[in-house]
Design a protein around this motif. Structure first.
Motif, PDB file in Angstrom:
ATOM      1  N   GLU A 122      -2.877  15.392   2.458  1.00 42.95           N
ATOM      2  CA  GLU A 122      -3.031  14.259   3.349  1.00 42.95           C
ATOM      3  C   GLU A 122      -1.882  13.250   2.974  1.00 42.95           C
ATOM      4  O   GLU A 122      -1.413  12.898   2.044  1.00 42.95           O
ATOM      5  CB  GLU A 122      -4.155  13.523   2.830  1.00 42.95           C
ATOM      6  CG  GLU A 122      -4.692  12.332   3.677  1.00 42.95           C
ATOM      7  CD  GLU A 122      -5.150  12.759   5.095  1.00 42.95           C
ATOM      8  OE1 GLU A 122      -4.767  11.972   6.081  1.00 42.95           O
ATOM      9  OE2 GLU A 122      -5.800  13.814   5.100  1.00 42.95           O
ATOM     10  N   PRO A 146       0.063  10.004   2.353  1.00 48.18           N
ATOM     11  CA  PRO A 146      -0.450   8.529   2.232  1.00 48.18           C
ATOM     12  C   PRO A 146       0.032   7.500   3.278  1.00 48.18           C
ATOM     13  O   PRO A 146       1.073   7.796   4.027  1.00 48.18           O
ATOM     14  CB  PRO A 146       0.587   8.328   0.959  1.00 48.18           C
ATOM     15  CG  PRO A 146       0.888   9.632   0.303  1.00 48.18           C
ATOM     16  CD  PRO A 146       1.139  10.574   1.499  1.00 48.18           C
ATOM     17  N   GLU A 147      -1.149   6.615   3.295  1.00 49.71           N
ATOM     18  CA  GLU A 147      -1.085   5.697   4.596  1.00 49.71           C
ATOM     19  C   GLU A 147       0.243   5.031   4.585  1.00 49.71           C
ATOM     20  O   GLU A 147       1.014   4.742   5.638  1.00 49.71           O
ATOM     21  CB  GLU A 147      -2.259   4.841   4.500  1.00 49.71           C
ATOM     22  CG  GLU A 147      -2.494   3.952   5.490  1.00 49.71           C
ATOM     23  CD  GLU A 147      -2.511   4.820   7.014  1.00 49.71           C
ATOM     24  OE1 GLU A 147      -2.077   4.249   8.101  1.00 49.71           O
ATOM     25  OE2 GLU A 147      -3.170   5.642   7.084  1.00 49.71           O
ATOM     26  N   ALA A 148       0.665   4.750   3.268  1.00 47.02           N
ATOM     27  CA  ALA A 148       2.010   3.811   3.332  1.00 47.02           C
ATOM     28  C   ALA A 148       3.177   4.698   3.920  1.00 47.02           C
ATOM     29  O   ALA A 148       3.974   4.069   4.488  1.00 47.02           O
ATOM     30  CB  ALA A 148       2.024   3.643   1.663  1.00 47.02           C
ATOM     31  N   ASP A 149       3.148   5.881   3.564  1.00 44.80           N
ATOM     32  CA  ASP A 149       4.455   6.841   4.104  1.00 44.80           C
ATOM     33  C   ASP A 149       4.131   7.068   5.684  1.00 44.80           C
ATOM     34  O   ASP A 149       5.258   7.052   6.199  1.00 44.80           O
ATOM     35  CB  ASP A 149       4.313   7.951   3.425  1.00 44.80           C
ATOM     36  CG  ASP A 149       4.688   7.922   2.017  1.00 44.80           C
ATOM     37  OD1 ASP A 149       5.651   7.346   1.486  1.00 44.80           O
ATOM     38  OD2 ASP A 149       3.996   8.555   1.159  1.00 44.80           O
ATOM     39  N   ARG A 150       3.007   7.088   6.094  1.00 45.21           N
ATOM     40  CA  ARG A 150       2.634   7.098   7.644  1.00 45.21           C
ATOM     41  C   ARG A 150       3.184   6.032   8.147  1.00 45.21           C
ATOM     42  O   ARG A 150       3.715   5.856   9.144  1.00 45.21           O
ATOM     43  CB  ARG A 150       1.184   7.257   7.829  1.00 45.21           C
ATOM     44  CG  ARG A 150       0.538   8.624   7.612  1.00 45.21           C
ATOM     45  CD  ARG A 150      -1.051   8.531   7.792  1.00 45.21           C
ATOM     46  NE  ARG A 150      -1.131   8.597   9.396  1.00 45.21           N
ATOM     47  CZ  ARG A 150      -1.020   9.823  10.241  1.00 45.21           C
ATOM     48  NH1 ARG A 150      -0.836  11.081   9.405  1.00 45.21           N
ATOM     49  NH2 ARG A 150      -1.208   9.794  11.399  1.00 45.21           N
ATOM     50  N   GLU A 151       2.728   4.739   7.648  1.00 44.83           N
ATOM     51  CA  GLU A 151       3.320   3.501   8.339  1.00 44.83           C
ATOM     52  C   GLU A 151       4.639   3.522   8.201  1.00 44.83           C
ATOM     53  O   GLU A 151       5.290   2.889   9.045  1.00 44.83           O
ATOM     54  CB  GLU A 151       2.756   2.402   7.476  1.00 44.83           C
ATOM     55  CG  GLU A 151       1.136   2.189   7.827  1.00 44.83           C
ATOM     56  CD  GLU A 151       0.539   1.020   7.099  1.00 44.83           C
ATOM     57  OE1 GLU A 151       1.213   0.222   6.010  1.00 44.83           O
ATOM     58  OE2 GLU A 151      -0.792   0.846   7.019  1.00 44.83           O
ATOM     59  N   GLU A 152       5.493   3.676   7.074  1.00 50.90           N
ATOM     60  CA  GLU A 152       6.906   3.485   6.837  1.00 50.90           C
ATOM     61  C   GLU A 152       7.634   4.554   7.567  1.00 50.90           C
ATOM     62  O   GLU A 152       8.547   3.982   8.380  1.00 50.90           O
ATOM     63  CB  GLU A 152       7.384   3.948   5.266  1.00 50.90           C
ATOM     64  CG  GLU A 152       8.830   3.901   5.245  1.00 50.90           C
ATOM     65  CD  GLU A 152       9.071   4.174   3.851  1.00 50.90           C
ATOM     66  OE1 GLU A 152      10.377   4.770   3.516  1.00 50.90           O
ATOM     67  OE2 GLU A 152       8.190   4.314   2.908  1.00 50.90           O
ATOM     68  N   GLU A 181       6.318   5.179  10.775  1.00 50.64           N
ATOM     69  CA  GLU A 181       5.615   4.898  12.007  1.00 50.64           C
ATOM     70  C   GLU A 181       5.096   6.049  12.582  1.00 50.64           C
ATOM     71  O   GLU A 181       5.500   6.349  13.925  1.00 50.64           O
ATOM     72  CB  GLU A 181       6.731   4.098  12.982  1.00 50.64           C
ATOM     73  CG  GLU A 181       7.242   3.010  12.370  1.00 50.64           C
ATOM     74  CD  GLU A 181       8.256   2.302  13.215  1.00 50.64           C
ATOM     75  OE1 GLU A 181       7.990   2.252  14.419  1.00 50.64           O
ATOM     76  OE2 GLU A 181       9.373   2.020  12.612  1.00 50.64           O
ATOM     77  N   GLN A 236       2.749   8.241  14.516  1.00 49.19           N
ATOM     78  CA  GLN A 236       1.344   8.221  15.355  1.00 49.19           C
ATOM     79  C   GLN A 236       0.781   9.611  15.561  1.00 49.19           C
ATOM     80  O   GLN A 236      -0.498   9.683  15.048  1.00 49.19           O
ATOM     81  CB  GLN A 236       1.891   7.459  16.989  1.00 49.19           C
ATOM     82  CG  GLN A 236       2.576   6.242  16.638  1.00 49.19           C
ATOM     83  CD  GLN A 236       1.854   5.140  16.297  1.00 49.19           C
ATOM     84  OE1 GLN A 236       0.583   5.128  16.463  1.00 49.19           O
ATOM     85  NE2 GLN A 236       2.152   4.342  15.311  1.00 49.19           N
ATOM     86  N   GLU A 237       1.491  10.503  16.040  1.00 49.43           N
ATOM     87  CA  GLU A 237       0.911  11.770  16.284  1.00 49.43           C
ATOM     88  C   GLU A 237       1.655  12.830  15.781  1.00 49.43           C
ATOM     89  O   GLU A 237       1.424  13.686  15.008  1.00 49.43           O
ATOM     90  CB  GLU A 237       0.493  12.128  17.831  1.00 49.43           C
ATOM     91  CG  GLU A 237      -0.671  11.116  18.282  1.00 49.43           C
ATOM     92  CD  GLU A 237      -1.111  11.494  19.600  1.00 49.43           C
ATOM     93  OE1 GLU A 237      -0.685  12.640  20.276  1.00 49.43           O
ATOM     94  OE2 GLU A 237      -1.593  10.636  20.288  1.00 49.43           O
ATOM     95  N   ASN A 269       9.436  11.998  11.669  1.00 51.55           N
ATOM     96  CA  ASN A 269       8.979  11.562  12.704  1.00 51.55           C
ATOM     97  C   ASN A 269       9.924  11.999  13.835  1.00 51.55           C
ATOM     98  O   ASN A 269      11.005  11.144  13.945  1.00 51.55           O
ATOM     99  CB  ASN A 269       8.528  10.076  12.621  1.00 51.55           C
ATOM    100  CG  ASN A 269       7.955   9.495  14.010  1.00 51.55           C
ATOM    101  OD1 ASN A 269       8.078  10.085  15.137  1.00 51.55           O
ATOM    102  ND2 ASN A 269       7.277   8.413  13.668  1.00 51.55           N
TER     103      ASN A 269
END
Length: 148
Positions: free
Chosen positions: A72, A74-80, A82, A84-85, A113
């Motif tokens: 999974e 981490p949310e912080a890495d997803r945000e960093e 950016e 989306q899909e 990304n």
């Protein structure tokens, strides 16, 4: 764009093959621009620095050799990043003298990304993965030998 490499000399890379790593890579924090260069007719790809011709990393899609690999992000890495899909995941490879002993780093995958061309090497602190997982597990090599 023409870039210099120590492996292939001057080569042309397309803009869509270039990724920005805002924080660099661990140990190479000042390197921010990398190109993905496929190693033709293999599952491997090079991550080549645009600044430093001598700096490249061999990568592989870890799911080809470890189909049960999962984590999974981490949310912080997803945000960093950016994300989306769309996301691309690679493992850094260490080639050994005896190629069958080569390893991939499943503990710290390179996550890209592809939509906005950003990347990061993410350390999966809470996982049981290792930095040196055999690309070709012993049982896989044994079954390949048995078929010869």
């Amino acid at each position: 764009m023409i870039i210099q490499t120590s492996i292939w000399g001057d080569i042309e890379v397309q803009e869509q093959e270039i990724f920005h790593f805002p924080k660099g890579l661990p140990g190479f924090e000042n390197e921010h621009q990398f190109a993905l260069i496929p190693w033709e007719e293999t599952p491997f790809i090079y991550l080549q620095s645009l600044q430093e011709p001598e700096l490249s990393f061999l990568l592989v899609n870890p799911f080809l050799f470890a189909p049960d690999y999962s984590f999974e992000l981490p949310e912080a890495d997803r945000e960093e990043l950016e994300i989306q899909e769309q996301v691309q995941v690679y493992a850094m490879v260490t080639i050994q003298k005896q190629v069958s002993q080569s390893t991939m780093n499943l503990l710290a995958p390179v996550v890209l990304n592809p939509e906005i061309k950003t990347g990061k090497q993410v350390v999966l602190h809470q996982s049981g993965y290792k930095t040196r997982c055999l690309i070709w597990p012993e049982e896989q090599l044994e079954s390949a030998k048995g078929g010869v």
